[in-house]
Design an enzyme around this catalytic site. Sequence first.
Site, PDB file in Angstrom:
ATOM      1  N   SER A  48      -6.227   2.402  -0.608  1.00 15.81           N
ATOM      2  CA  SER A  48      -7.655   2.305  -0.936  1.00 15.81           C
ATOM      3  C   SER A  48      -8.502   3.293  -0.133  1.00 15.81           C
ATOM      4  O   SER A  48      -9.508   3.802  -0.637  1.00 15.81           O
ATOM      5  CB  SER A  48      -8.160   0.879  -0.730  1.00 15.81           C
ATOM      6  OG  SER A  48      -7.941   0.458   0.594  1.00 15.81           O
ATOM      7  N   CYS A  78      -4.379  -3.951  -6.976  1.00 17.87           N
ATOM      8  CA  CYS A  78      -4.020  -3.756  -5.561  1.00 17.87           C
ATOM      9  C   CYS A  78      -5.100  -2.937  -4.833  1.00 17.87           C
ATOM     10  O   CYS A  78      -6.191  -3.444  -4.632  1.00 17.87           O
ATOM     11  CB  CYS A  78      -2.626  -3.162  -5.436  1.00 17.87           C
ATOM     12  SG  CYS A  78      -1.916  -3.520  -3.828  1.00 17.87           S
ATOM     13  N   HIS A 172       1.119  -5.558  -8.755  1.00 20.74           N
ATOM     14  CA  HIS A 172       1.258  -4.320  -9.549  1.00 20.74           C
ATOM     15  C   HIS A 172       1.858  -4.584 -10.935  1.00 20.74           C
ATOM     16  O   HIS A 172       3.061  -4.394 -11.121  1.00 20.74           O
ATOM     17  CB  HIS A 172       2.181  -3.341  -8.818  1.00 20.74           C
ATOM     18  CG  HIS A 172       1.559  -2.635  -7.661  1.00 20.74           C
ATOM     19  ND1 HIS A 172       1.063  -1.360  -7.737  1.00 20.74           N
ATOM     20  CD2 HIS A 172       1.346  -3.044  -6.390  1.00 20.74           C
ATOM     21  CE1 HIS A 172       0.580  -0.993  -6.567  1.00 20.74           C
ATOM     22  NE2 HIS A 172       0.741  -1.997  -5.729  1.00 20.74           N
ATOM     23  N   GLU A 174       1.878  -2.809 -13.442  1.00 20.72           N
ATOM     24  CA  GLU A 174       2.380  -1.583 -14.074  1.00 20.72           C
ATOM     25  C   GLU A 174       3.813  -1.273 -13.643  1.00 20.72           C
ATOM     26  O   GLU A 174       4.440  -0.390 -14.209  1.00 20.72           O
ATOM     27  CB  GLU A 174       1.443  -0.409 -13.767  1.00 20.72           C
ATOM     28  CG  GLU A 174       1.563   0.211 -12.379  1.00 20.72           C
ATOM     29  CD  GLU A 174       0.986  -0.645 -11.252  1.00 20.72           C
ATOM     30  OE1 GLU A 174       0.555  -1.793 -11.501  1.00 20.72           O
ATOM     31  OE2 GLU A 174       0.992  -0.150 -10.104  1.00 20.72           O
TER      32      GLU A 174
HETATM   33  N1  GLN Z   1      -2.562  -1.648   1.460  1.00 26.48           N
HETATM   34  C1  GLN Z   1      -3.161  -0.786   0.498  1.00 26.48           C
HETATM   35  C2  GLN Z   1      -4.629  -0.553   0.807  1.00 26.48           C
HETATM   36  O1  GLN Z   1      -5.188  -1.139   1.635  1.00 26.48           O
HETATM   37  C3  GLN Z   1      -3.017  -1.322  -0.903  1.00 26.48           C
HETATM   38  C4  GLN Z   1      -1.570  -1.293  -1.302  1.00 26.48           C
HETATM   39  C5  GLN Z   1      -1.322  -1.088  -2.747  1.00 26.48           C
HETATM   40  O2  GLN Z   1      -2.190  -0.696  -3.518  1.00 26.48           O
HETATM   41  N2  GLN Z   1      -0.106  -1.311  -3.120  1.00 26.48           N
HETATM   42  O3  GLN Z   1      -5.227   0.250   0.156  1.00 26.48           O
END
Ligand code: GLN
Length: 192
Positions: A48, A78, A172, A174
């Site tokens: 992110s 996510c 996820h 996908e």
């Molecule tokens: N831990 C990731 C984050 O904080 C997110 C992980 C993911 O998208 N699989 O952005």
Amino acid sequence: MRVGVLALQGAFREHVMLLEALEVAAVSVRLPQQLEDLDGLIIPGGESTAIGKLMESYSFYDPIKLRQGQGMAVWGTCAGAILVANSVLDGVEGQRSLGLMDITVRRNAFGRQVDSFEVDLAVAHLHGGDFRGVFIRAPWIEAVGEDVTVLARHEGVVVAARQGRMLATVFHPELTGDPRIHRYFIEDVIGA
Ligand code: GLN
């Protein structure tokens, strides 16, 4: 119908492939102008902070908010769920989100020992049994506002939610090849 996948970083190709398998016109979105004729946008998993920085560099924040206000549906998976949230806990200093959905999300919430795991989830509105949830350093949804409907929980913790034309999943969908949540996004969220 045209559905975009924000293609700056992370697992965007897998979303594009699943959309194409459902015979939806899928657009890999790399520039804000590409948002103009989209009915829906998926913000994928990844990191992110990295996606957020690239969104900043390419000036995506205001155009996504504008298009969402005009009716474009948005689904964050996510890292994408972190980016659509109103409030982010355990973010890095100054971490920015779009604030499109009335949820509070905690980054990396499932902890180190269980950084990544898979579990069967009962997801509301899906027919045909449980959905395999793939969690990769996933956040969880710690609080939801009044207008938010919880779609799935894992051990009591909210892992999927909807608010009008907004969807958030912390796992996820996908990566499993199971198209049911993509179909739900297309038919129920965009189609609403
Ligand atoms: N831990 C990731 C984050 O904080 C997110 C992980 C993911 O998208 N699989 O952005």
